[in-house]
Motif scaffolding. Structure first.
Motif, short mmCIF file in Angstrom:
data_model
loop_
_atom_site.label_atom_id
_atom_site.label_comp_id
_atom_site.label_asym_id
_atom_site.label_seq_id
_atom_site.Cartn_x
_atom_site.Cartn_y
_atom_site.Cartn_z
N ARG A 108 0.88 -1.18 0.00
CA ARG A 108 0.00 0.00 0.00
C ARG A 108 0.91 1.22 0.00
N TYR A 109 0.56 2.22 -0.82
CA TYR A 109 1.40 3.40 -0.99
C TYR A 109 0.63 4.68 -0.71
N ARG A 110 1.32 5.63 -0.13
CA ARG A 110 0.84 7.00 0.01
C ARG A 110 1.44 7.73 -1.18
N VAL A 111 0.59 8.39 -1.98
CA VAL A 111 1.05 8.99 -3.23
C VAL A 111 0.74 10.47 -3.24
N GLN A 112 1.76 11.26 -3.49
CA GLN A 112 1.62 12.71 -3.61
C GLN A 112 1.68 13.05 -5.10
N ILE A 113 0.69 13.81 -5.59
CA ILE A 113 0.66 14.23 -6.98
C ILE A 113 0.92 15.73 -7.01
N ASN A 114 2.05 16.10 -7.58
CA ASN A 114 2.45 17.50 -7.70
C ASN A 114 2.49 17.88 -9.17
N ALA A 115 2.46 19.19 -9.44
CA ALA A 115 2.45 19.64 -10.83
C ALA A 115 3.07 21.02 -10.96
N ASP A 116 3.24 21.45 -12.21
CA ASP A 116 3.77 22.78 -12.47
C ASP A 116 2.72 23.85 -12.22
N ASN A 117 1.44 23.51 -12.34
CA ASN A 117 0.35 24.42 -11.97
C ASN A 117 -0.89 23.59 -11.66
N ALA A 118 -1.87 24.20 -11.04
CA ALA A 118 -3.03 23.47 -10.53
C ALA A 118 -4.08 23.16 -11.59
N VAL A 119 -4.08 23.88 -12.70
CA VAL A 119 -5.10 23.69 -13.72
C VAL A 119 -4.46 23.19 -15.00
N TYR A 120 -4.86 22.01 -15.45
CA TYR A 120 -4.35 21.39 -16.67
C TYR A 120 -2.83 21.46 -16.77
N PRO A 121 -2.15 20.84 -15.82
CA PRO A 121 -0.69 20.91 -15.78
C PRO A 121 -0.02 20.20 -16.96
N ALA A 122 1.20 20.64 -17.26
CA ALA A 122 2.01 20.04 -18.32
C ALA A 122 3.13 19.18 -17.75
N VAL A 123 3.49 19.42 -16.50
CA VAL A 123 4.53 18.63 -15.84
C VAL A 123 3.94 18.09 -14.54
N ILE A 124 3.94 16.77 -14.41
CA ILE A 124 3.35 16.12 -13.24
C ILE A 124 4.39 15.25 -12.57
N ASP A 125 4.52 15.38 -11.27
CA ASP A 125 5.40 14.54 -10.47
C ASP A 125 4.55 13.68 -9.56
N VAL A 126 4.75 12.38 -9.63
CA VAL A 126 4.03 11.43 -8.79
C VAL A 126 5.05 10.80 -7.85
N VAL A 127 4.87 11.03 -6.55
CA VAL A 127 5.81 10.53 -5.55
C VAL A 127 5.10 9.47 -4.71
N ALA A 128 5.61 8.25 -4.75
CA ALA A 128 4.98 7.13 -4.03
C ALA A 128 5.88 6.67 -2.88
N VAL A 129 5.30 6.55 -1.71
CA VAL A 129 6.03 6.08 -0.53
C VAL A 129 5.27 4.88 0.03
N ARG A 130 5.97 3.79 0.17
CA ARG A 130 5.34 2.57 0.69
C ARG A 130 5.01 2.74 2.17
N GLU A 131 3.78 2.40 2.53
CA GLU A 131 3.35 2.45 3.92
C GLU A 131 3.81 1.18 4.64
N PRO A 132 4.12 1.29 5.91
CA PRO A 132 4.51 0.08 6.67
C PRO A 132 3.35 -0.91 6.70
N GLU A 133 3.69 -2.19 6.69
CA GLU A 133 2.67 -3.23 6.75
C GLU A 133 2.05 -3.25 8.13
N ARG A 134 0.74 -3.45 8.15
CA ARG A 134 0.03 -3.52 9.43
C ARG A 134 -0.05 -4.95 9.89
N PRO A 135 0.12 -5.18 11.20
CA PRO A 135 0.05 -6.56 11.72
C PRO A 135 -1.35 -7.13 11.63
#
Length: 135
Positions: A108-135
């Motif tokens: 399971r991943y926590r994903v941050q979606i960033n961009a060059d601007n908020a409306v119809y962006p041309a550059v998108i950065d997707v940053v995924a960080v794996r969440e620790p496994e739950r017991p």
């Protein structure tokens, strides 16, 4: 970790598990005008509204790791949770005619979606960080 450049049909970027069913995504984009969110997410995939091909190409960059959180893109569009049972994330257009794959490992991943601007962006950065496994 992965990059995609060019035109994405319909002005939509789809990111999800390689086996994503998309069953929990809405059939229509919610809201209109300023009330329309830039990202719509489901359990194993999400869709980002990006610049339409008629207006030019886009660049999508996929990053995996905490060190990139908050360090990519000019503005944050959304933070979502995504299941990746196959261990492979696929980024591309709605019809999957243009895709790139990133091997991230199952989880399971926590994903941050960033961009060059908020409306119809041309550059998108997707940053995924794996969440620790739950017991």
């Amino acid at each position: 970790m992965a990059a995609l450049t060019g035109d994405l049909g319909w002005g939509l970027l789809v990111v999800g598990d390689s086996g994503a069913g998309f069953r929990d995504l809405p059939e229509r984009w919610p809201g209109e005008g300023r009330e329309r969110p830039p990202v719509v997410a489901g359990e194993d995939a999400f869709v980002v509204s990006v610049r339409h091909p008629a207006d030019g190409g886009i660049e999508v960059r996929f990053w995996a790791g905490e060190e990139d959180w908050g360090r990519r893109g000019a503005c944050e569009l959304a933070v979502v949770a995504m299941r990746v049972p196959s261990g492979v994330v696929v980024l591309g257009d709605v019809l999957r005619e243009t895709v790139v794959r990133a091997d991230v490992g199952a989880g399971r991943y926590r994903v941050q979606i960033n961009a060059d601007n908020a409306v119809y962006p041309a550059v998108i950065d997707v940053v995924a960080v794996r969440e620790p496994e739950r017991p």
